[in-house]
Design a protein around this motif. Structure first.
Motif, PDB file in Angstrom:
ATOM      1  N   THR A  61       0.840  -1.201   0.000  1.00 17.40           N
ATOM      2  CA  THR A  61       0.000   0.000   0.000  1.00 17.40           C
ATOM      3  C   THR A  61       0.871   1.246   0.000  1.00 17.40           C
ATOM      4  O   THR A  61       2.048   1.204   0.352  1.00 17.40           O
ATOM      5  CB  THR A  61      -0.925   0.046   1.232  1.00 17.40           C
ATOM      6  N   ARG A  66      -3.666   4.748   1.959  1.00 19.11           N
ATOM      7  CA  ARG A  66      -4.062   4.538   3.363  1.00 19.11           C
ATOM      8  C   ARG A  66      -4.817   5.742   3.905  1.00 19.11           C
ATOM      9  O   ARG A  66      -5.724   5.594   4.728  1.00 19.11           O
ATOM     10  CB  ARG A  66      -2.832   4.196   4.208  1.00 19.11           C
ATOM     11  N   ASP A  69      -8.265   5.340   2.693  1.00 16.23           N
ATOM     12  CA  ASP A  69      -8.934   4.309   3.495  1.00 16.23           C
ATOM     13  C   ASP A  69      -9.511   4.893   4.782  1.00 16.23           C
ATOM     14  O   ASP A  69     -10.650   4.614   5.159  1.00 16.23           O
ATOM     15  CB  ASP A  69      -7.958   3.181   3.858  1.00 16.23           C
ATOM     16  N   LYS A  72     -12.508   7.098   3.950  1.00 18.89           N
ATOM     17  CA  LYS A  72     -13.667   6.277   3.583  1.00 18.89           C
ATOM     18  C   LYS A  72     -14.278   5.615   4.822  1.00 18.89           C
ATOM     19  O   LYS A  72     -15.487   5.522   4.965  1.00 18.89           O
ATOM     20  CB  LYS A  72     -13.274   5.223   2.554  1.00 18.89           C
ATOM     21  N   ASN A  73     -13.414   5.180   5.735  1.00 16.87           N
ATOM     22  CA  ASN A  73     -13.862   4.523   6.953  1.00 16.87           C
ATOM     23  C   ASN A  73     -14.702   5.450   7.842  1.00 16.87           C
ATOM     24  O   ASN A  73     -15.562   4.985   8.578  1.00 16.87           O
ATOM     25  CB  ASN A  73     -12.653   3.987   7.735  1.00 16.87           C
ATOM     26  N   GLY A  92      -4.494   1.506  -1.648  1.00 20.10           N
ATOM     27  CA  GLY A  92      -4.905   1.291  -0.265  1.00 20.10           C
ATOM     28  C   GLY A  92      -5.246  -0.163  -0.034  1.00 20.10           C
ATOM     29  O   GLY A  92      -4.981  -1.032  -0.864  1.00 20.10           O
ATOM     30  N   ASP A  93      -5.856  -0.427   1.094  1.00 18.49           N
ATOM     31  CA  ASP A  93      -6.282  -1.781   1.436  1.00 18.49           C
ATOM     32  C   ASP A  93      -7.405  -2.198   0.491  1.00 18.49           C
ATOM     33  O   ASP A  93      -8.323  -1.424   0.232  1.00 18.49           O
ATOM     34  CB  ASP A  93      -6.770  -1.799   2.887  1.00 18.49           C
ATOM     35  N   TYR A  96     -11.289  -1.594   1.216  1.00 15.39           N
ATOM     36  CA  TYR A  96     -12.008  -0.334   0.983  1.00 15.39           C
ATOM     37  C   TYR A  96     -12.284  -0.064  -0.489  1.00 15.39           C
ATOM     38  O   TYR A  96     -13.113   0.773  -0.809  1.00 15.39           O
ATOM     39  CB  TYR A  96     -11.232   0.834   1.601  1.00 15.39           C
ATOM     40  N   ASN A  98     -10.969   1.695  -2.916  1.00 18.08           N
ATOM     41  CA  ASN A  98     -10.968   3.081  -3.390  1.00 18.08           C
ATOM     42  C   ASN A  98     -10.588   3.115  -4.866  1.00 18.08           C
ATOM     43  O   ASN A  98      -9.541   2.607  -5.245  1.00 18.08           O
ATOM     44  CB  ASN A  98      -9.956   3.919  -2.595  1.00 18.08           C
TER      45      ASN A  98
END
Length: 112
Positions: A61, A66, A69, A72-73, A92-93, A96, A98
């Protein structure tokens, strides 16, 4: 002019000649064996600047991904942009998902 006014107002900063270290080191330390990152190699340091993950806590990543992420979280709609191809910076992870959009560097008239 915009960046200067933001800087003068204390709303922007600049980081120059920065690098990523996995632990504090000085010129007197054996940085070859003590650093998890290959220092003084432009290609390695360029990659590390995109990742900013010296302890490899989030492998694969990038720092921008990140950040997306985290946003978004907490409820924001997020996406990344890259110029002329993918960039580790925006990765990112996968949880998520993205989206990343690519902006071409070619002739803008080709964009319909």
């Amino acid at each position: 002019p915009v960046l200067k006014s933001l800087y003068d107002a204390g709303e922007a900063s600049f980081f120059l000649n920065t690098g990523v270290l996995s632990k504090p080191l000085t010129k007197h330390d054996d940085w070859i064996t003590e650093s998890a990152i290959q220092l003084f190699a432009h290609n390695h340091m360029s990659r590390e600047q995109l990742r900013v993950d010296p302890l490899d806590l989030n492998p694969g990543t990038g720092v921008g991904g990140r950040m997306l992420d985290v946003l978004k979280n907490i409820g924001f709609q997020t996406s990344g942009n890259t110029v002329d191809g993918s960039s580790l910076l925006n990765v990112g992870d996968t949880y998520y998902s993205n989206p990343t959009f690519t902006v071409a560097t070619g002739d803008p008239s080709l964009l319909d």
